[in-house]
Design a protein around this motif. Structure first.
Motif, PDB file in Angstrom:
ATOM      1  N   TYR A 812       0.892  -1.188  -0.075  1.00  0.00           N
ATOM      2  CA  TYR A 812      -0.074   0.092   0.077  1.00  0.00           C
ATOM      3  C   TYR A 812       1.025   1.067   0.037  1.00  0.00           C
ATOM      4  CZ  TYR A 812      -4.144  -2.583   1.236  1.00  0.00           C
ATOM      5  OH  TYR A 812      -5.150  -3.873   1.224  1.00  0.00           O
ATOM      6  N   ASN A 813       2.089   1.225   0.722  1.00  0.00           N
ATOM      7  CA  ASN A 813       2.913   2.466   0.998  1.00  0.00           C
ATOM      8  C   ASN A 813       3.644   2.495  -0.414  1.00  0.00           C
ATOM      9  OD1 ASN A 813       2.117   3.159   3.788  1.00  0.00           O
ATOM     10  ND2 ASN A 813       3.618   1.681   4.330  1.00  0.00           N
ATOM     11  N   LEU A 814       3.843   1.613  -1.068  1.00  0.00           N
ATOM     12  CA  LEU A 814       4.504   1.916  -2.262  1.00  0.00           C
ATOM     13  C   LEU A 814       3.613   2.524  -3.386  1.00  0.00           C
ATOM     14  CD1 LEU A 814       6.565  -1.600  -2.895  1.00  0.00           C
ATOM     15  CD2 LEU A 814       7.405   0.656  -2.619  1.00  0.00           C
ATOM     16  N   VAL A 815       2.206   2.322  -3.414  1.00  0.00           N
ATOM     17  CA  VAL A 815       1.412   2.962  -4.199  1.00  0.00           C
ATOM     18  C   VAL A 815       1.249   4.301  -3.739  1.00  0.00           C
ATOM     19  CG1 VAL A 815      -0.867   3.117  -5.055  1.00  0.00           C
ATOM     20  CG2 VAL A 815       0.132   0.773  -4.633  1.00  0.00           C
ATOM     21  N   ILE A 816       1.179   4.582  -2.245  1.00  0.00           N
ATOM     22  CA  ILE A 816       1.237   5.779  -1.738  1.00  0.00           C
ATOM     23  C   ILE A 816       2.279   6.949  -2.013  1.00  0.00           C
ATOM     24  CG2 ILE A 816       0.917   7.356   0.313  1.00  0.00           C
ATOM     25  CD1 ILE A 816      -0.668   4.773   1.408  1.00  0.00           C
ATOM     26  N   ALA A 817       3.519   6.275  -1.904  1.00  0.00           N
ATOM     27  CA  ALA A 817       4.729   7.026  -2.221  1.00  0.00           C
ATOM     28  C   ALA A 817       4.928   7.409  -3.476  1.00  0.00           C
ATOM     29  CB  ALA A 817       6.144   6.222  -1.838  1.00  0.00           C
ATOM     30  N   ASP A 818       4.485   6.444  -4.624  1.00  0.00           N
ATOM     31  CA  ASP A 818       4.415   6.890  -6.184  1.00  0.00           C
ATOM     32  C   ASP A 818       3.618   8.113  -6.494  1.00  0.00           C
ATOM     33  OD1 ASP A 818       5.427   5.997  -8.554  1.00  0.00           O
ATOM     34  OD2 ASP A 818       3.233   6.113  -9.116  1.00  0.00           O
ATOM     35  N   ARG A 826      -7.451   4.624  -2.565  1.00  0.00           N
ATOM     36  CA  ARG A 826      -7.800   3.461  -2.353  1.00  0.00           C
ATOM     37  C   ARG A 826      -6.647   2.800  -1.365  1.00  0.00           C
ATOM     38  NH1 ARG A 826     -10.344   0.100  -7.126  1.00  0.00           N
ATOM     39  NH2 ARG A 826      -9.614   1.654  -8.502  1.00  0.00           N
ATOM     40  N   SER A 827      -5.678   3.011  -1.633  1.00  0.00           N
ATOM     41  CA  SER A 827      -4.554   2.340  -0.882  1.00  0.00           C
ATOM     42  C   SER A 827      -4.172   3.185   0.432  1.00  0.00           C
ATOM     43  CB  SER A 827      -3.047   2.479  -1.700  1.00  0.00           C
ATOM     44  OG  SER A 827      -3.119   1.409  -2.795  1.00  0.00           O
ATOM     45  N   ALA A 828      -4.286   4.526   0.296  1.00  0.00           N
ATOM     46  CA  ALA A 828      -4.123   5.279   1.502  1.00  0.00           C
ATOM     47  C   ALA A 828      -5.465   4.759   2.573  1.00  0.00           C
ATOM     48  CB  ALA A 828      -4.255   6.676   1.258  1.00  0.00           C
ATOM     49  N   THR A 829      -6.676   4.494   2.067  1.00  0.00           N
ATOM     50  CA  THR A 829      -7.522   4.346   2.885  1.00  0.00           C
ATOM     51  C   THR A 829      -7.393   2.910   3.608  1.00  0.00           C
ATOM     52  OG1 THR A 829      -9.292   5.567   1.488  1.00  0.00           O
ATOM     53  CG2 THR A 829     -10.179   3.742   2.904  1.00  0.00           C
ATOM     54  N   ARG A 830      -6.910   2.116   2.520  1.00  0.00           N
ATOM     55  CA  ARG A 830      -6.741   0.528   3.322  1.00  0.00           C
ATOM     56  C   ARG A 830      -5.631   0.638   4.432  1.00  0.00           C
ATOM     57  NH1 ARG A 830     -11.049  -2.438   2.794  1.00  0.00           N
ATOM     58  NH2 ARG A 830     -11.329  -3.270   0.847  1.00  0.00           N
ATOM     59  N   ALA A 831      -4.285   1.474   4.110  1.00  0.00           N
ATOM     60  CA  ALA A 831      -3.250   1.621   5.100  1.00  0.00           C
ATOM     61  C   ALA A 831      -3.615   2.174   6.124  1.00  0.00           C
ATOM     62  CB  ALA A 831      -2.219   2.392   4.320  1.00  0.00           C
ATOM     63  N   TYR A 841      -1.393   5.184  15.374  1.00  0.00           N
ATOM     64  CA  TYR A 841      -2.348   6.126  15.132  1.00  0.00           C
ATOM     65  C   TYR A 841      -1.602   7.194  14.192  1.00  0.00           C
ATOM     66  CZ  TYR A 841      -5.115   3.809  18.344  1.00  0.00           C
ATOM     67  OH  TYR A 841      -5.687   2.646  19.059  1.00  0.00           O
ATOM     68  N   PRO A 842      -0.348   7.753  14.365  1.00  0.00           N
ATOM     69  CA  PRO A 842       0.072   9.063  13.726  1.00  0.00           C
ATOM     70  C   PRO A 842       0.257   8.342  12.250  1.00  0.00           C
ATOM     71  CG  PRO A 842       1.354   8.840  15.632  1.00  0.00           C
ATOM     72  CD  PRO A 842       0.296   7.558  15.654  1.00  0.00           C
ATOM     73  N   ARG A 843       0.644   7.381  11.852  1.00  0.00           N
ATOM     74  CA  ARG A 843       0.695   6.845  10.558  1.00  0.00           C
ATOM     75  C   ARG A 843      -0.655   6.826   9.894  1.00  0.00           C
ATOM     76  NH1 ARG A 843       4.516   1.425  11.165  1.00  0.00           N
ATOM     77  NH2 ARG A 843       6.173   2.512  12.494  1.00  0.00           N
ATOM     78  N   TYR A 848      -4.801   9.148   6.247  1.00  0.00           N
ATOM     79  CA  TYR A 848      -5.785  10.083   6.077  1.00  0.00           C
ATOM     80  C   TYR A 848      -5.815  11.383   5.348  1.00  0.00           C
ATOM     81  CZ  TYR A 848      -8.876   6.468   8.574  1.00  0.00           C
ATOM     82  OH  TYR A 848      -9.279   5.281   8.853  1.00  0.00           O
ATOM     83  N   GLN A 849      -4.897  11.981   5.701  1.00  0.00           N
ATOM     84  CA  GLN A 849      -4.435  13.340   5.230  1.00  0.00           C
ATOM     85  C   GLN A 849      -4.051  13.349   3.831  1.00  0.00           C
ATOM     86  OE1 GLN A 849      -1.341  14.525   7.936  1.00  0.00           O
ATOM     87  NE2 GLN A 849      -3.012  15.691   9.248  1.00  0.00           N
ATOM     88  N   VAL A 850      -3.508  12.138   3.272  1.00  0.00           N
ATOM     89  CA  VAL A 850      -3.272  11.996   1.903  1.00  0.00           C
ATOM     90  C   VAL A 850      -4.321  11.824   0.907  1.00  0.00           C
ATOM     91  CG1 VAL A 850      -2.392  10.263   0.345  1.00  0.00           C
ATOM     92  CG2 VAL A 850      -0.842  10.942   2.155  1.00  0.00           C
ATOM     93  N   ILE A 851      -5.415  11.219   1.659  1.00  0.00           N
ATOM     94  CA  ILE A 851      -6.644  11.015   0.996  1.00  0.00           C
ATOM     95  C   ILE A 851      -7.590  12.296   1.067  1.00  0.00           C
ATOM     96  CG2 ILE A 851      -9.036   9.832   0.971  1.00  0.00           C
ATOM     97  CD1 ILE A 851      -7.587   7.764   2.891  1.00  0.00           C
ATOM     98  N   LEU A 852      -7.383  13.088   1.938  1.00  0.00           N
ATOM     99  CA  LEU A 852      -8.049  14.645   1.633  1.00  0.00           C
ATOM    100  C   LEU A 852      -7.405  15.308   0.739  1.00  0.00           C
ATOM    101  CD1 LEU A 852      -8.424  15.460   5.761  1.00  0.00           C
ATOM    102  CD2 LEU A 852     -10.213  14.515   4.212  1.00  0.00           C
ATOM    103  N   THR A 853      -6.324  15.159   0.400  1.00  0.00           N
ATOM    104  CA  THR A 853      -5.324  15.928  -0.604  1.00  0.00           C
ATOM    105  C   THR A 853      -5.671  15.493  -2.117  1.00  0.00           C
ATOM    106  OG1 THR A 853      -3.346  14.911  -0.309  1.00  0.00           O
ATOM    107  CG2 THR A 853      -3.722  16.793   1.035  1.00  0.00           C
ATOM    108  N   ARG A 854      -5.961  14.251  -1.888  1.00  0.00           N
ATOM    109  CA  ARG A 854      -6.136  13.363  -3.210  1.00  0.00           C
ATOM    110  C   ARG A 854      -7.647  13.243  -3.601  1.00  0.00           C
ATOM    111  NH1 ARG A 854      -1.718  12.098  -6.294  1.00  0.00           N
ATOM    112  NH2 ARG A 854      -3.166  11.882  -7.741  1.00  0.00           N
ATOM    113  N   ALA A 855      -8.503  13.414  -2.793  1.00  0.00           N
ATOM    114  CA  ALA A 855      -9.793  12.955  -2.850  1.00  0.00           C
ATOM    115  C   ALA A 855     -10.550  13.430  -4.120  1.00  0.00           C
ATOM    116  CB  ALA A 855     -11.007  13.284  -1.744  1.00  0.00           C
ATOM    117  N   GLY A 856     -11.099  12.673  -4.756  1.00  0.00           N
ATOM    118  CA  GLY A 856     -11.743  13.095  -6.213  1.00  0.00           C
ATOM    119  C   GLY A 856     -13.248  13.216  -5.970  1.00  0.00           C
TER     120      GLY A 856
END
Length: 1024
Positions: A812-818, A826-831, A841-843, A848-856
């Motif tokens: 999941y993190n590899l997808v997020i890092a790319d 979807r990967s950020a949500t599962r992770a 919890y911090p991770r 969740y912050q990644v999702i908020l910046t990229r939410a479609g």
């Protein structure tokens, strides 16, 4: 009710001669001495021992007296101790009498032989008969009744009319249970007016006659001594009992009531009991109550259970239900007939005092006992009915069907059959209820009405589960029985909704139209449905008509319901969209403005659309100002990126390329993760090319090809860079660019495509271990494949499904890092979900912050906020959780259940801080929003607040609402009823607490709840 003679003070066990016997002997001795004094006037020296013996005997010094009498006799025996004495020598005969008597008193071996010899040798002497009597009395006082009988029989036989010996012999027979011999003797003594034993003889004769069921004779005997101070406290009880046994109830009351009015002391408690029992037999319960109370006050803990039951029944029959409960609840836990009757009566009493929970437990207890089948049957039926009344639908179904099976010919059969359908309905088991009713041979109007409701509810349930064909089928069944007009309209409406959801708009439209003219709620909602049906058909002109009518009707109705208000706001925006689609821009802007003024959840969208229209109609300055306003007012909106892009695009379309470049650069630099970056890069590259700044143009094109090779802009960028390099006079560079592009984005060969699709098929078939191997092989063989991120996502999913959390997070993190793939969100949500479960919890928050910046979409944004909210609460950072919850509430009902979860979270945060007033308000709002799992949890917390405030009855009442509103949520229902048991314990209702816990253990399907209930029950058992 016999009393032993020791109870009545008639006999004491003594090791010495009783006073009255001693007195008798002294009188005899004085008589003898007086006679001798007349004969001799003085003692000769040989009489010295005789005189000493008498004095010692009088002082109860029997051994010394015996010695003196023997000393006296020795000189008088010419040829030894067996030589007969001269019977004319009275002193010598009496000395021998005293020797025999004192030998007996000091337990000298052979004493009885001395007695027999004395009687045999001096049978005509007065002392012979007296000696048997004295011996019998001696053993009588020692309670050695068998020996007493031996001598007293002889004394009576010789003494004839001596009533004292007769009385003692009678009592000896009595105490050896030889009542047949005792009674004639007692009858003889009781009628002797000169006998001091006559009262006692009469009393014991009465007892024997009572035992022999000669009640008339017994009453006569007892009445003879009823004024005697020794027996006056016992006699009334015997008389009352005898009259009761003869069923002479009028005589009994005539005797007992005046007596009890004069004296209501504890001594007459049994008289009070028989009086109460007579009134109970006569169903005069109010009159029985004070007499039962008098008896129980005296008897206390020794009161028989049956008496307590009849007292409780008397209280119950007179409407004193609380007092009846007090008397009966201690009996109901037993295992006998009394317990069964008591439990049943207790059940009814609890119902009368508005305590259905305790009533359920009481009926359950009565139904478990089988001593009386009729009571058991009624208890079980009432228990099942009460389950239904308490909205325990599933339990009611189970009990009613079991009842009908166990009692096929019950007098409650018809009623039970009618209740089964209602119980199925209450349990939300609509399919079973429908099947049950459809299987009935005879259907009453009431059953048909139930069927209309059941099929309607099942249809709506199917609709909510997106089973649209099944929804239509069940709603058609409901429409066949148009008993309830409002329900009929509702069924028609939801049938139209089902067709519309299934995109069968032409079928839905006439159904909506058939009820759209009605004035009710479904008439208005049908206008909304018609608007959407035409809107989805892209018939925007007709959609405008219905959306406009709905908005007009909704705005003028004054209905403040949140669901209707949200629909009106949504319809306002859709009306604006319809005008926009038909290029009626002024109307469109007017309704977008109206939606903004209404503070609609999608007001950011309305503001953005207004800016777009302004740009369309050439009002560029206003358009740019409006786009800027979107960015300022809604900094977290997904339309901020769009506004940045469109602001720059306005300048781009006007040919103001320098300004446009700055605008696109602002988007690219400030929103590097935006999905619009490739489009902005393409537009900026074109702008650079148009002003002949070829190097930055080429750089932008290359960036698209390198970083966004999978995007729609890649092909345009490839063509654009070719043209730009030609314009710059550097066409030779294109070959290098093309080579790199092909290397990064090789043309998909058939083998690669087939291999990847095969790996995805394995994943889709849930064969996760095989999918892991296939996906890893694919990634090794095609490391530069454009499908790499998709493969990583499916690989992570497969690891998650096989509980390999570490590897799942790795991919999941590899997808997020790319940071480029469509699988990013979807990967950020599962992770985030996995990190939260691992308590990282911090991770989780970062994801969740990644999702908020990229939410479609707004739905993705709200879903991420919900996850972040729960994570902050678990950390714990309750204030942060509350802040996110407020943002979710402000966003509107974008995600199903989001509003409910957010409102619940506010309540939980306040609850954790001990701010119960605020928490209670938030929990009430949660329940008002929906009767879902969030509402169930809120209901539990409301009960917990009251419990913590020691408002135990109010807490129980609140928790019992679970049966009515949240019965399908097994976990929270179990938690609620365990809290009910805690409330019972707090009120010292331990039996009720145990009953509640047993019910949870027997009926819950949640193993966690069952284990917790067993633990609580064991703890209670150990305390008792």
């Amino acid at each position: 009710m016999p009393y032993s003679i020791t109870q009545l003070g008639q006999c004491q066990t003594l090791r010495f001669l009783p006073d009255w016997l001693s007195f008798s002997l002294i009188l005899g001795l004085l008589t003898v001495l007086s006679a001798q004094a007349q004969r001799t006037q003085s003692y000769s020296e040989p009489d010295y021992h005789y005189r000493n013996g008498l004095e010692l005997f009088e002082k109860n010094n029997y051994a010394a007296a015996r010695y003196e009498f023997r000393q006296y006799l020795e000189p008088r025996r010419g040829n030894g101790t067996r030589t007969l004495l001269n019977t004319s020598d009275q002193n010598a005969v009496e000395a021998e009498y005293y020797i025999a008597l004192t030998s007996l008193y000091i337990d000298e071996p052979g004493a009885e032989v001395l007695v027999d010899r004395f009687v045999k040798n001096h049978s005509e002497h007065p002392k012979a008969g007296q000696l048997y009597g004295d011996l019998g009395s001696y053993y009588y006082t020692r309670q050695d009744y068998a020996k007493a009988i031996t001598f007293l029989e002889k004394a009576v036989e010789q003494g004839g009319a001596n009533t004292a010996y007769k009385y003692q012999l009678a009592l000896s027979y009595y105490n050896t249970q030889d009542l047949q011999r005792a009674l004639p003797l007692l009858n003889a003594v009781k009628l002797d007016p000169s006998s001091t034993d006559a009262p006692a003889a009469s009393y014991y004769a009465g007892v024997i006659n009572f035992r022999n069921k000669n009640f008339n004779e017994a009453v006569a005997d007892f009445r003879r001594v009823e004024s005697n101070p020794i027996y006056k406290d016992q006699v009334p009880n015997w008389i009352a009992h005898a009259l009761y046994r003869q069923r002479r109830y009028d005589d009994l009351l005539a005797y007992t009531e005046p007596l009890l009015r004069r004296n209501n002391g504890a001594g007459l408690s049994e008289v009070a009991l028989f009086t109460a029992e007579v009134y109970y037999q006569q169903n005069q319960f109010a009159k029985a109550i004070p007499y039962y109370k008098q008896y129980i006050s005296a008897a206390g803990a020794k009161t028989p259970g049956a008496v307590k039951f009849r007292y409780g029944q008397s209280l119950f029959r007179t409407g004193a239900y609380n007092d009846a409960i007090t008397q009966l609840k201690s009996l109901a836990g037993g295992k006998d007939t009394t317990a069964q009757y008591a439990a049943y009566t207790l059940g009814v009493s609890y119902l009368q005092t508005q305590n259905p929970t305790f009533s359920l437990n009481a009926f359950d207890q009565a139904g478990r006992l089988s001593f009386n089948r009729e009571i058991q049957e009624e208890a079980r039926f009432n228990h099942a009915k009460l389950q239904l009344d308490q909205n325990n639908g599933a339990d009611a179904v189970k009990e009613l069907t079991a009842f009908l099976k166990q009692y096929p010919d019950s007098k409650f059969e018809n009623e039970a059959n009618e209740l089964v359908g209602e119980a199925y309905f209450a349990s939300n088991n609509y399919p079973a209820a429908i099947a049950y009713i459809e299987g009935l041979k005879r259907k009453t109007p009431k059953i048909n009405a139930t069927y209309q409701r059941l099929t309607y509810s099942q249809g709506v349930s199917d609709f909510n589960a997106e089973r649209y064909p099944q929804a239509v089928a069940n709603l058609d069944k409901s429409l066949k029985f148009p008993i309830d007009n409002e329900l009929q309209q509702a069924a028609q409406f939801w049938k139209a909704e089902a067709y519309s959801a299934g995109k069968q708009y032409d079928t839905a439209i006439p159904l909506y139209a058939s009820i759209s003219k009605n004035a009710g709620d479904y008439g208005s909602r049908s206008l909304y449905g018609l608007g959407y049906a035409y809107y989805n058909k892209k018939d925007y002109t007709r959609a405008q008509t219905y959306f406009r009518d709905f908005v007009s009707r909704g705005s003028s109705s004054g209905d403040s319901r949140s669901d209707l208000s949200a629909q009106v706001q949504d319809a306002t925006i859709r009306l604006a969209d319809s005008y926009f689609a038909t290029k009626q821009y002024e109307n469109a802007m007017r309704f977008y403005d109206q939606a903004i003024a209404q503070n609609a959840p999608d007001k950011d969208y309305a503001s953005y659309q207004k800016a777009v229209i302004l740009s369309y109609v050439g009002r560029d300055a206003e358009a740019k100002a409006q786009f800027d306003q979107v960015q300022r007012q809604y900094p977290n909106s997904r339309f901020v990126d769009e506004s940045l892009f469109q602001t720059a695009n306005v300048d781009f379309e006007k040919g103001a390329y320098q300004v446009a470049i700055r605008g696109f650069s602002k988007l690219i630099d400030s929103k590097p993760n935006s999905k619009l970056v490739p489009a902005a890069l393409l537009k900026r590259a074109i702008a650079y090319g148009n002003i002949q700044q070829y190097d930055p143009a080429v750089a932008d094109y290359k960036r698209i090809l390198t970083d966004f090779g999978e995007s729609d802009q890649a092909q345009s960028a490839l063509l654009g860079i070719q043209n730009t390099l030609n314009d710059a006079g550097r066409p030779e560079e294109f070959s290098q660019v093309l080579g790199q592009y092909k290397k990064s984005n090789p043309a998909s060969t058939d083998v690669e495509r087939v291999q990847f699709e095969n790996a995805k098929d394995i994943y889709s078939n849930q064969k996760y271990q095989q999918a892991i191997q296939s996906l890893l092989t694919f990634m090794q063989e095609y490391p530069a494949s454009p499908n790499t991120n998709e493969a990583r996502y499916y690989l992570a999913e497969s690891y998650r499904q096989t509980d390999d959390i570490a590897n799942a997070l790795r991919y999941y993190n590899l997808v997020i890092a790319d940071n480029k793939s469509e699988f990013l969100v979807r990967s950020a949500t599962r992770a985030a979900e996995l990190e939260s479960k691992q308590k990282n919890y911090p991770r989780a928050i970062r994801n969740y912050q990644v999702i908020l910046t990229r939410a479609g979409s707004k739905a993705e944004q709200v879903a991420a906020q919900l996850g972040m909210m729960d994570t902050y609460f678990a950390m714990p950072k309750p204030d942060s959780a509350a802040a996110i919850a407020r943002e979710v509430l402000a966003a509107g009902n974008v995600v199903a259940g989001a509003q409910n979860r957010a409102q619940l979270m506010l309540g939980k945060v306040a609850f954790g801080k001990g701010d119960y007033k605020t928490a209670q308000a938030d929990f009430d709002k949660t329940i008002a929003l929906a009767k879902d799992v969030n509402g169930a949890e809120a209901q539990y917390y409301l009960g917990d607040i009251l419990y913590r405030q020691k408002k135990y009855k109010e807490s129980v009442a609140t928790l019992l609402k679970f049966n009515e509103q949240f019965s399908e949520f097994e976990y929270w229902k179990g938690k609620a009823f365990m809290l009910v048991s805690d409330n019972n314990v707090a009120q010292d209702e331990i039996a009720q607490a145990k009953a509640v816990l047993n019910s949870i253990i027997e009926n819950s399907s949640d193993e966690t709840i069952i284990a917790e209930a067993k633990q609580k029950l064991a703890s209670l058992e150990n305390k008792n």
